[in-house]
Design an enzyme around this catalytic site. Structure first.
Site, short mmCIF file in Angstrom:
data_model
loop_
_atom_site.label_atom_id
_atom_site.label_comp_id
_atom_site.label_asym_id
_atom_site.label_seq_id
_atom_site.Cartn_x
_atom_site.Cartn_y
_atom_site.Cartn_z
N GLU A 125 -44.03 -41.76 33.68
CA GLU A 125 -44.84 -42.07 34.84
C GLU A 125 -45.47 -43.45 34.68
OE1 GLU A 125 -46.93 -39.18 36.69
OE2 GLU A 125 -46.00 -37.52 35.64
N CYS A 163 -50.58 -49.06 35.24
CA CYS A 163 -50.83 -48.17 34.10
C CYS A 163 -49.46 -47.75 33.54
CB CYS A 163 -51.65 -46.97 34.57
SG CYS A 163 -51.97 -45.80 33.24
N CYS A 170 -46.75 -36.38 24.79
CA CYS A 170 -47.70 -36.88 23.79
C CYS A 170 -47.96 -35.80 22.75
CB CYS A 170 -49.01 -37.28 24.47
SG CYS A 170 -50.16 -38.08 23.34
N CYS A 174 -54.94 -33.78 23.30
CA CYS A 174 -56.31 -33.76 23.83
C CYS A 174 -56.39 -32.58 24.81
CB CYS A 174 -56.63 -35.07 24.53
SG CYS A 174 -56.44 -36.49 23.44
N CYS A 177 -56.19 -32.94 28.79
CA CYS A 177 -55.18 -33.84 29.35
C CYS A 177 -53.89 -33.08 29.68
CB CYS A 177 -54.88 -34.93 28.32
SG CYS A 177 -53.45 -35.94 28.74
N GLY A 221 -48.63 -40.72 26.62
CA GLY A 221 -48.37 -41.05 25.23
C GLY A 221 -49.49 -41.82 24.56
N SER A 251 -55.25 -48.41 25.15
CA SER A 251 -56.21 -47.36 24.87
C SER A 251 -55.64 -46.45 23.79
CB SER A 251 -56.46 -46.56 26.15
OG SER A 251 -57.29 -45.47 25.85
N ASN A 278 -64.76 -40.10 24.36
CA ASN A 278 -64.85 -38.80 25.07
C ASN A 278 -65.82 -37.76 24.53
OD1 ASN A 278 -62.79 -39.78 26.69
ND2 ASN A 278 -61.23 -39.02 25.31
N ASN A 354 -60.71 -35.32 35.65
CA ASN A 354 -59.84 -34.94 36.76
C ASN A 354 -59.24 -33.58 36.48
OD1 ASN A 354 -59.94 -37.48 38.30
ND2 ASN A 354 -58.97 -38.32 36.47
N CYS A 397 -56.45 -40.51 35.63
CA CYS A 397 -56.48 -40.37 34.18
C CYS A 397 -56.28 -38.93 33.75
CB CYS A 397 -57.84 -40.82 33.64
SG CYS A 397 -58.05 -42.57 33.73
S1 SF4 Z 1 -55.33 -38.28 26.59
FE1 SF4 Z 1 -53.76 -39.76 25.92
S2 SF4 Z 1 -53.66 -39.42 23.69
FE2 SF4 Z 1 -54.69 -37.61 24.54
S3 SF4 Z 1 -53.02 -36.13 24.90
FE3 SF4 Z 1 -53.33 -37.27 26.81
S4 SF4 Z 1 -51.82 -38.93 26.72
FE4 SF4 Z 1 -52.07 -38.13 24.62
#
Ligand code: SF4
Length: 408
Positions: A125, A163, A170, A174, A177, A221, A251, A278, A354, A397
């Site tokens: 993406e 972006c 990934c 997290c 996410c 990623g 980042s 975070n 989000n 995000c």
């Molecule tokens: S926030 Fe970034 S580093 Fe963390 S799982 Fe999602 S894509 Fe991976």
């Protein structure tokens, strides 16, 4: 050109590795022969030399692919027709990544599914945010450039942010996410990372040098776990495409060896650095970002201190506010203390979480977000609130999971 090798991506792709997982990427690539997109002018010159052509043909190829955005080798008119014919017959191809699906948000943000150079039906993406990514005046994002239409071209934006993804899925996991739900599928090649940018710039007919474009490596990623390919893409985008690394931000979730490598790379190829913080302390951070158990906050800050900053440059702390988990006033006080103790020039970007399917966190209340910002500001911390972009098309995000919802 000295020391450069013609190392074209070919059907026998070498394995890409990263610190967490070794991946076998011996998969067929776009086209039957060598793929050129992703090589810089020096490597292209070496390729031309191998087939008995003068080295300056490499520069011609680079110009065509990275400045004129030609996608068909047969259309590189600076090369003699018989040479083009010979290359095409031998299976050479440009192989630039292609946008295969577009989703358009009510706020003008566009999310793309991009097909890469390795034919494994994986897409990544990329997000286009006209008028930036919600930055604030003076924060370096260019948000202080007034919005007005570009009358010559009829465009409605004066600056934009792209972006970019660095991996398919990934491994960092997290907890807030959506990308994490995919797990790590594979690393992207340098051509696939830079190709997302060029494909998007081409789509929007961006005039490099005249129109202001920022790049943020904040898509799918963890860029620093695909360091070699990611850095090769940065160099390519800087040297061949003409985008200054000072207009790029990477980042990281806090990959200490990656930050240390970045600190050792020449400053002229280093993008600005954002730490995806975070959480106000190790306890909460380890819960929502398991990578913190390996590299806790202090270890990350130690690595960041090794990076030689440019004059007036600030490190960004990205801070996703999770309702009831990380958005309380005491958390804000702890973040302010952390910034103070770090001794680093820092700015904090607040991002209201989000929501995404299958993730149990709550969005923060607007009052909690405001209060958090007020506490940090009162403590003298430069703090900005990121406007969510493209939430309705899963482009904001933490929402990138190749969902096909939100198609217009
Ligand atoms: S926030 Fe970034 S580093 Fe963390 S799982 Fe999602 S894509 Fe991976």
């Amino acid at each position: 050109m000295e020391g450069k090798k013609c190392s074209m991506l070919s059907p026998a792709v070498s394995a890409h590795t990263n610190q967490l997982t070794q991946l076998d990427t011996n998969r067929p690539v776009v086209g039957s022969g060598p793929v050129l997109f992703g090589l810089d002018a020096g490597a292209l010159a070496a390729c031309m030399l191998e087939i008995g052509e003068p080295v300056w043909r490499g520069r011609q190829l680079a110009e065509a692919m990275y400045r004129q955005w030609v996608t068909d080798l047969g259309a590189v008119t600076t090369l003699p027709k018989p040479l083009r014919g010979r290359m095409v017959a031998a299976g050479w191809t440009i192989g630039r990544p292609r946008i295969v699906q577009t989703f358009v948000s009510n706020d003008g943000t566009e999310r793309y599914l991009v097909e890469g150079q390795i034919l494994d039906s994986q897409t990544v993406e990329t997000v286009w945010m006209p008028d930036g990514d919600g930055g604030e005046a003076g924060d370096g994002s260019g948000a202080d450039v007034p919005r007005q239409s570009n009358h010559e071209s009829g465009k409605e934006w004066r600056r934009a942010t792209v972006c970019v993804s660095s991996q398919v899925g990934c491994a960092v996991n997290c907890q807030f996410c959506l990308t994490a739900k995919l797990g790590l599928q594979r690393n992207l090649t340098a051509g696939e990372i830079a190709g997302q940018v060029v494909a998007v710039l081409d789509k929007h007919v961006v005039e490099i040098g005249k129109e202001r474009v920022n790049l943020v490596f904040m898509g799918m990623g963890e860029p620093l776990l695909n360091y070699d390919n990611w850095m090769a893409a940065v160099r390519l985008l800087a040297k061949e495409v003409g985008i200054s690394p000072q207009r790029m931000t990477v980042s990281t979730s806090g990959v200490v060896p990656g930050i240390e490598r970045l600190a050792g790379d020449p400053p002229e190829v280093r993008p600005k650095l954002a730490i995806s913080l975070n959480a106000p302390n190790d306890e909460i951070r380890s819960e929502i970002m398991p990578i913190n158990r390996k590299w806790p906050i202090e270890a990350v800050l130690d690595a960041v201190r090794k990076v030689r900053l440019r004059p007036r440059e600030r490190i960004t702390f990205e801070y996703v506010l999770l309702g009831g988990v990380t958005d309380q006033p005491e958390h804000a006080h702890q973040v302010a203390g952390l910034v103070r103790r770090s001794g680093l020039p820092v700015k904090v970007n607040l991002i209201a979480w989000n929501p995404g399917p299958g993730i149990a966190y709550q969005m923060p209340q607007p009052e909690a977000v405001e209060r958090f910002q007020r506490v940090l500001a009162a403590d003298g911390v430069p703090v900005y609130l990121r406007r969510p972009r493209g939430r309705d098309i899963f482009a904001a995000c933490g929402q990138l999971k190749r969902t096909t919802e939100g198609a217009k």
